[in-house]
Design an enzyme around this catalytic site. Structure first.
Site, mmCIF file in Angstrom:
data_model
loop_
_atom_site.group_PDB
_atom_site.id
_atom_site.type_symbol
_atom_site.label_atom_id
_atom_site.label_comp_id
_atom_site.label_asym_id
_atom_site.label_seq_id
_atom_site.Cartn_x
_atom_site.Cartn_y
_atom_site.Cartn_z
ATOM 1 N N CYS A 83 0.862 -1.177 0.000
ATOM 2 C CA CYS A 83 0.000 0.000 0.000
ATOM 3 C C CYS A 83 0.902 1.231 0.000
ATOM 4 O O CYS A 83 2.087 1.131 -0.307
ATOM 5 C CB CYS A 83 -0.984 -0.010 1.172
ATOM 6 S SG CYS A 83 -0.232 0.124 2.781
ATOM 7 N N ARG A 88 -2.487 -0.575 5.134
ATOM 8 C CA ARG A 88 -3.505 -1.434 4.520
ATOM 9 C C ARG A 88 -2.942 -2.768 4.067
ATOM 10 O O ARG A 88 -3.644 -3.767 4.016
ATOM 11 C CB ARG A 88 -4.146 -0.726 3.320
ATOM 12 C CG ARG A 88 -4.994 0.460 3.661
ATOM 13 C CD ARG A 88 -5.689 1.039 2.427
ATOM 14 N NE ARG A 88 -4.843 1.175 1.268
ATOM 15 C CZ ARG A 88 -4.122 2.255 0.962
ATOM 16 N NH1 ARG A 88 -4.148 3.307 1.747
ATOM 17 N NH2 ARG A 88 -3.393 2.290 -0.130
#
Length: 131
Positions: A83, A88
């Site tokens: 990410c 994430r």
């Protein structure tokens, strides 16, 4: 279940954490595999939905599998989760492992490290087949 205010006591353990190199992707590893067939370098599919305001309803593992399949991630693919800054990607890694993908690595250096080392950035679908 009733609430208890009792202090739990557990015996001292001897746990020693050690990274598993088969689960971690370094920048060099990602650079070697960047355009390899069968290797998917993917940001979490939900990111696009959240940016567009379309939040899919995901109630089952099959719903999650369909979301990843829609991004070209199939069972058996080698997947590198990344990410922008590494937040994430850990969620993506966890979900793919939960779904039974055996070849998933976490690139926690993320896009920030990738760009800092001068590598190219693809703003489209983040899979090697899409290039």
């Amino acid at each position: 279940r009733p609430l208890s205010k009792a202090v739990s006591r557990y015996p001292r353990g001897d746990f020693k954490a050690a990274p598993n190199p088969e689960r971690i992707a370094t920048t060099d590893h990602v650079a070697r595999l960047y355009q390899s067939a069968g290797v998917k370098i993917v940001d979490i599919p939900m990111a696009r939905h959240l940016q567009s305001g379309e939040i899919p309803v995901l109630k089952t593992k099959d719903d999650l599998r369909a979301l990843y399949r829609g991004e070209g991630i199939m069972e058996g693919d080698e997947v590198i989760a990344h990410c922008t800054f590494g937040f994430r990607s850990s969620f993506n890694y966890f979900v793919l492992r939960l779904l039974g993908h055996p070849k998933v690595r976490l690139y926690d250096g993320a896009l920030a490290e990738w760009q800092a080392q001068g590598y190219p950035v693809d703003t489209g679908l983040q899979t090697s087949e899409a290039r």
